[in-house]
Design a protein around this motif. Structure first.
Motif, PDB file in Angstrom:
ATOM      1  N   ARG A 319      -6.063  -8.864   8.293  1.00 37.63           N
ATOM      2  CA  ARG A 319      -6.097  -7.489   7.597  1.00 37.63           C
ATOM      3  C   ARG A 319      -4.705  -7.162   7.135  1.00 37.63           C
ATOM      4  O   ARG A 319      -4.411  -6.467   6.060  1.00 37.63           O
ATOM      5  CB  ARG A 319      -6.731  -6.621   8.647  1.00 37.63           C
ATOM      6  CG  ARG A 319      -8.304  -6.571   8.556  1.00 37.63           C
ATOM      7  CD  ARG A 319      -8.790  -5.407   9.269  1.00 37.63           C
ATOM      8  NE  ARG A 319      -8.482  -5.305  10.818  1.00 37.63           N
ATOM      9  CZ  ARG A 319      -8.194  -4.333  11.496  1.00 37.63           C
ATOM     10  NH1 ARG A 319      -7.342  -3.398  11.012  1.00 37.63           N
ATOM     11  NH2 ARG A 319      -8.092  -4.580  12.780  1.00 37.63           N
ATOM     12  N   ASN A 320      -3.726  -7.284   8.048  1.00 41.34           N
ATOM     13  CA  ASN A 320      -2.358  -7.129   7.750  1.00 41.34           C
ATOM     14  C   ASN A 320      -1.638  -7.615   6.524  1.00 41.34           C
ATOM     15  O   ASN A 320      -1.341  -7.122   5.569  1.00 41.34           O
ATOM     16  CB  ASN A 320      -1.392  -7.138   8.747  1.00 41.34           C
ATOM     17  CG  ASN A 320      -1.270  -5.801   9.840  1.00 41.34           C
ATOM     18  OD1 ASN A 320      -0.781  -5.022   9.597  1.00 41.34           O
ATOM     19  ND2 ASN A 320      -2.149  -6.035  10.813  1.00 41.34           N
ATOM     20  N   ALA A 321      -2.186  -8.895   6.366  1.00 44.96           N
ATOM     21  CA  ALA A 321      -1.719  -9.610   5.029  1.00 44.96           C
ATOM     22  C   ALA A 321      -2.469  -9.047   3.821  1.00 44.96           C
ATOM     23  O   ALA A 321      -1.962  -8.942   2.896  1.00 44.96           O
ATOM     24  CB  ALA A 321      -2.207 -11.144   5.393  1.00 44.96           C
ATOM     25  N   MET A 322      -3.706  -8.908   3.834  1.00 45.51           N
ATOM     26  CA  MET A 322      -4.279  -8.114   2.665  1.00 45.51           C
ATOM     27  C   MET A 322      -3.866  -6.717   2.494  1.00 45.51           C
ATOM     28  O   MET A 322      -3.774  -6.424   1.232  1.00 45.51           O
ATOM     29  CB  MET A 322      -5.852  -8.056   3.042  1.00 45.51           C
ATOM     30  CG  MET A 322      -6.467  -9.299   3.053  1.00 45.51           C
ATOM     31  SD  MET A 322      -8.477  -9.359   3.107  1.00 45.51           S
ATOM     32  CE  MET A 322      -8.610  -8.746   5.049  1.00 45.51           C
ATOM     33  N   MET A 323      -3.529  -5.902   3.397  1.00 45.21           N
ATOM     34  CA  MET A 323      -2.971  -4.606   3.184  1.00 45.21           C
ATOM     35  C   MET A 323      -1.448  -4.771   2.441  1.00 45.21           C
ATOM     36  O   MET A 323      -1.149  -3.862   1.864  1.00 45.21           O
ATOM     37  CB  MET A 323      -2.908  -3.872   4.616  1.00 45.21           C
ATOM     38  CG  MET A 323      -2.420  -2.480   4.384  1.00 45.21           C
ATOM     39  SD  MET A 323      -0.546  -2.341   4.692  1.00 45.21           S
ATOM     40  CE  MET A 323      -0.435  -2.824   6.604  1.00 45.21           C
ATOM     41  N   GLY A 324      -0.746  -5.728   2.974  1.00 46.19           N
ATOM     42  CA  GLY A 324       0.508  -6.152   2.530  1.00 46.19           C
ATOM     43  C   GLY A 324       0.626  -6.346   1.039  1.00 46.19           C
ATOM     44  O   GLY A 324       1.817  -6.029   0.515  1.00 46.19           O
ATOM     45  N   ILE A 325      -0.295  -6.843   0.421  1.00 45.03           N
ATOM     46  CA  ILE A 325      -0.043  -7.122  -0.845  1.00 45.03           C
ATOM     47  C   ILE A 325      -1.126  -6.118  -1.833  1.00 45.03           C
ATOM     48  O   ILE A 325      -1.063  -6.118  -2.934  1.00 45.03           O
ATOM     49  CB  ILE A 325      -0.694  -8.555  -1.138  1.00 45.03           C
ATOM     50  CG1 ILE A 325      -2.309  -8.676  -0.870  1.00 45.03           C
ATOM     51  CG2 ILE A 325      -0.016  -9.746  -0.368  1.00 45.03           C
ATOM     52  CD1 ILE A 325      -2.751 -10.223  -1.148  1.00 45.03           C
ATOM     53  N   ILE A 326      -2.003  -5.285  -1.094  1.00 43.94           N
ATOM     54  CA  ILE A 326      -2.807  -4.440  -1.803  1.00 43.94           C
ATOM     55  C   ILE A 326      -2.355  -2.864  -2.043  1.00 43.94           C
ATOM     56  O   ILE A 326      -2.128  -2.406  -2.795  1.00 43.94           O
ATOM     57  CB  ILE A 326      -4.397  -4.423  -1.408  1.00 43.94           C
ATOM     58  CG1 ILE A 326      -4.947  -5.987  -1.412  1.00 43.94           C
ATOM     59  CG2 ILE A 326      -5.242  -3.460  -2.086  1.00 43.94           C
ATOM     60  CD1 ILE A 326      -6.270  -6.142  -0.842  1.00 43.94           C
ATOM     61  N   ALA A 327      -1.998  -2.530  -0.677  1.00 39.82           N
ATOM     62  CA  ALA A 327      -1.471  -1.025  -0.558  1.00 39.82           C
ATOM     63  C   ALA A 327      -0.755  -0.947   0.518  1.00 39.82           C
ATOM     64  O   ALA A 327      -1.037  -0.449   1.778  1.00 39.82           O
ATOM     65  CB  ALA A 327      -2.884  -0.403  -0.212  1.00 39.82           C
ATOM     66  N   PRO A 328       0.578  -1.456   0.672  1.00 38.65           N
ATOM     67  CA  PRO A 328       1.547  -1.594   1.527  1.00 38.65           C
ATOM     68  C   PRO A 328       2.069  -0.531   2.219  1.00 38.65           C
ATOM     69  O   PRO A 328       2.701   0.269   1.853  1.00 38.65           O
ATOM     70  CB  PRO A 328       2.572  -2.625   1.059  1.00 38.65           C
ATOM     71  CG  PRO A 328       2.744  -2.438  -0.251  1.00 38.65           C
ATOM     72  CD  PRO A 328       1.039  -2.006  -0.625  1.00 38.65           C
TER      73      PRO A 328
END
Length: 461
Positions: A319-328
């Motif tokens: 989840r943190n990886a996805m968040m970091g590239i979509i809406a950091p």
């Protein structure tokens, strides 16, 4: 067709690797009470960082709401795709450290660099979690930690939560910003969640049991209504539908590393210590969640809740990886929302006739309706004044639940004293310093033997 769970087994779902996917209305039932709670509490809390996004990162209102929506969607569907029996939430104690990090001279005023710093933090943290999850080291670490140290971490979270609610000028200090409506809302929520006399009354009065079944919602209704008449809450309703497409495209251009470029190596290196410190907070949340579930599990033998530290590490890391590239914005993808976990577990522990599965409650609280909330600006602006109440309620419930849990973990007087000192260190100092003080205190007062795994008694023939 709705899947049925035999007594004493795990709730059915689709296995994929170490995870279990559970689909609404197939593997879990709809719970109106939990959905309404989620609509008010998760909705209002999910908007809490919108002012930060606008003031610190230069986003407009629509972009900030879309960013909050992405964070909430990742949290909301964690239980569905990964199968952890936790109510996920933010790594709230990390957020002040994160804000301090991106407001240093190296990043302040340069929004692209700030977003790159957020991406670096998120990917560093994801790497730590996934590495510990894949290797199984995270699970082993959780198992070997002694109860006195677990209690120190959990009690430290309780003290920190109480302190934040009373901190002058903090958005969570509803007693300062809305003394009448906020106090009433917090008191009603706390009493409805934990009061033994009310629970006894609910056993005799079915009408009251139905009200009690709505959990935190009555407290928010009371706060919102009283706040309107006292003038403490101002409702400025915007009768619009959010243009999600335009706001998403604009946010992507400003925030995503695919648009503004990937963080340089020195940003990854500078942010790695903060990612390590945040792991201590994550570890504390996993310990707290596991202890809560193990306590509640004693009253519900019909459903076995699988606790898997490696799975929790990998799920939160992804989840943190996805968040970091979509809406950091680092700190918004944690493993546990303690205040909500205790409310949902309390209702689940009342029996299968109240809630068939814990996933019925978690799924209804997060998934049903929440994705639509951020699109409908009338609802967003309706909940906006209740933000301080939502933060205060969750922090106070977290503090109460953590304090009771921590005090139940140790019975030895010396260990209890060491636990309190450790808790104060975690609540007053930075996480790494709290960790160091706690380890030294426990080793000095209780001896190194508490860190040794207990030997299993030999089997008798």
């Amino acid at each position: 067709m709705l899947a049925k769970r035999p007594d004493g087994e795990v709730q059915p779902g689709f296995k994929w690797g170490p995870f279990t996917m559970r689909i609404p209305l197939i593997h879990l039932r709809f719970s109106l009470a939990d959905m309404l709670q989620g609509f008010a509490v998760a909705g209002a809390t999910g908007l809490a960082l919108v002012p930060y996004f606008m003031a610190l990162l230069g986003l407009n209102f629509e972009e900030a709401v879309v960013m909050a929506m992405f964070h909430s969607l990742l949290i909301s569907f964690s239980w569905m795709f990964f199968g952890d029996p936790y109510a996920p939430g933010w790594l709230t104690p990390a957020i002040p450290f994160v804000v301090a990090f991106i407001t240093t001279p190296a990043y302040l005023g340069d929004h692209a660099s700030q977003f790159q710093a957020m991406t670096a933090l998120s990917l560093n943290f994801a790497f730590i979690l996934i590495f510990l999850g894949v290797t199984g080291l995270g699970e082993k670490l959780i198992k070997v930690v002694p109860n006195v140290f677990k209690g120190g971490i959990i009690l430290g979270a309780a003290i920190a939560a109480f302190m934040r609610v009373t901190l002058e000028g903090d958005v969570a200090n509803v007693f300062e910003s809305a003394p009448i409506a906020g106090t009433l809302g917090v008191v009603v929520c706390l009493v409805f969640a934990f009061s033994k006399p009310l629970q006894t009354l609910a056993m005799d009065q079915k009408w009251f049991a139905k009200i009690l079944g709505f959990g935190l919602l009555p407290g928010f209704v009371v706060a919102g209504t009283v706040g309107y008449f006292t003038g403490e809450f101002q409702y400025n309703i915007r009768w619009e539908i959010l243009d999600v497409g335009a706001a998403t495209a604009s946010l992507w251009e400003k925030a995503s590393p695919f648009s503004i470029g990937w963080p340089p190596i020195d940003t990854f290196l500078a942010s790695f210590p903060l990612a390590l410190i945040t792991y201590i907070l994550f570890f504390g949340d996993v310990v707290t969640g596991n202890e809560m579930i193990e306590q509640a599990q004693k009253t519900r033998t019909d459903e076995i809740l699988e606790l898997n530290g490696s799975r929790a590490h990998m799920a939160t890391g992804l989840r943190n990886a996805m968040m970091g590239i979509i809406a950091p914005f680092f700190g918004t993808q944690g493993v546990l929302w303690t205040g909500i976990q205790v409310v949902l577990l309390k209702r689940w522990s009342q029996g299968r006739d109240k809630v068939d599965s814990i996933f019925d409650s978690i799924g209804s609280f997060y998934a049903f309706g929440l994705p639509f909330l951020f699109i409908l600006l009338p609802l967003v602006t309706l909940l906006e004044p209740l933000l301080p109440v939502a933060l205060a309620v969750t922090l106070i419930l977290t503090a109460f639940a953590c304090a009771t849990l921590a005090l139940s973990l140790v019975s030895d007087a010396t260990e209890r004293g060491a636990m309190v000192i450790t808790a104060m260190a975690f609540s007053l100092f930075e996480p790494w310093l709290g960790l160091l003080v706690g380890l030294i205190t426990i080793a000095a007062l209780c001896g190194f033997k508490v860190f040794m795994p207990a030997k299993e008694a030999p089997e008798t023939k």
